[in-house]
Design an enzyme around this catalytic site. Structure first.
Site, PDB file in Angstrom:
ATOM      1  N   HIS A 118      45.922 -43.306 -23.287  1.00  0.00           N
ATOM      2  CA  HIS A 118      45.986 -41.981 -22.663  1.00  0.00           C
ATOM      3  C   HIS A 118      46.249 -40.954 -23.753  1.00  0.00           C
ATOM      4  O   HIS A 118      47.218 -41.062 -24.499  1.00  0.00           O
ATOM      5  CB  HIS A 118      47.098 -41.941 -21.616  1.00  0.00           C
ATOM      6  CG  HIS A 118      47.272 -40.592 -20.973  1.00  0.00           C
ATOM      7  ND1 HIS A 118      46.275 -40.000 -20.231  1.00  0.00           N
ATOM      8  CD2 HIS A 118      48.311 -39.720 -20.982  1.00  0.00           C
ATOM      9  CE1 HIS A 118      46.698 -38.822 -19.792  1.00  0.00           C
ATOM     10  NE2 HIS A 118      47.928 -38.622 -20.238  1.00  0.00           N
ATOM     11  N   HIS A 164      45.061 -31.456 -27.034  1.00  0.00           N
ATOM     12  CA  HIS A 164      45.614 -31.276 -25.694  1.00  0.00           C
ATOM     13  C   HIS A 164      45.657 -29.778 -25.439  1.00  0.00           C
ATOM     14  O   HIS A 164      46.540 -29.077 -25.934  1.00  0.00           O
ATOM     15  CB  HIS A 164      47.009 -31.902 -25.609  1.00  0.00           C
ATOM     16  CG  HIS A 164      47.565 -31.911 -24.227  1.00  0.00           C
ATOM     17  ND1 HIS A 164      48.900 -32.119 -23.962  1.00  0.00           N
ATOM     18  CD2 HIS A 164      46.967 -31.741 -23.026  1.00  0.00           C
ATOM     19  CE1 HIS A 164      49.100 -32.072 -22.659  1.00  0.00           C
ATOM     20  NE2 HIS A 164      47.944 -31.847 -22.067  1.00  0.00           N
TER      21      HIS A 164
END
Length: 204
Positions: A118, A164
């Site tokens: 992840h 991100h």
């Protein structure tokens, strides 16, 4: 169940029984399935090894298990009772499954659980750490089969970064991530690598 003795008031000795761990219900049901009248014979243990454990065990292997338990007071001459069977399951003669593929690997991909990463590119926390190919390489070397990449346009809108979004993470170029995956995808496993892209390149 073991015994220990203690002197009481310095004049007489009392013996106390110490109760061991109780076998869980699933172990009890398993024992009942492969035993009769509370005893598992050599033949029944051999059947258990073949059918339930799926081992290529011989009767000599089953006999070796019997022999290893004979010195314990929980062993019965005609076979194993529940406590001895429980002791065997969690003993050295029944080690964990080796770290190798032991399942049928010819089924479609959707039939399997996948070792999944992840935000595989982050070196630390999800708010302010660096993005790098190093965590991707490390994951692949551990056998991870799913790599996740979040795609964002770079500052000049002429290339693609991985980061991100909406945080202070420092981006890494997509092409570097793809090259790292290409070079290390099969360093620990021969099975397919799935790359998931979270696409933020186009506005809606």
């Amino acid at each position: 169940m073991s015994r220990q003795s203690f002197k009481v008031c310095f004049c007489f000795k009392r013996i106390f029984k110490i109760k061991g761990a109780e076998p869980p219900d699933d172990i009890k049901r398993l024992f009942e399935q492969y035993s009769e009248n509370g005893t598992m014979t050599l033949e029944q243990l051999h059947t258990f090894l073949l059918n339930f454990q799926e081992e290529k065990a011989t009767k000599e292997d089953a006999q070796a298990i019997f022999n290893s338990l004979k010195h314990l007071n929980i062993f019965q001459r005609n076979g194993l009772h529940l406590e001895a069977f429980f002791r065997y399951l969690f003993g050295d003669l029944n080690p964990p499954i080796p770290s190798k593929v032991h399942h049928d690997m010819e089924a479609p991909l959707t039939h399997y659980f996948l070792y999944t990463g992840h935000r595989s590119y982050l070196t630390g926390n999800q708010l302010s750490s660096y993005c790098s190919v190093d965590p991707i390489i490390k994951a692949l070397r551990k056998g991870v089969r799913v790599i996740e990449l979040d795609l964002w346009p770079n500052a000049t809108k002429d290339n693609v970064d991985v980061c991100h979004g909406g945080t202070l993470t420092t981006p890494v170029e997509l092409i570097k991530c793809l090259r790292a995956i290409k070079d290390h995808a099969f360093s620990a496993s021969e099975f397919p690598v799935v790359i998931t892209f979270e696409d933020h390149l186009t506005s809606t």
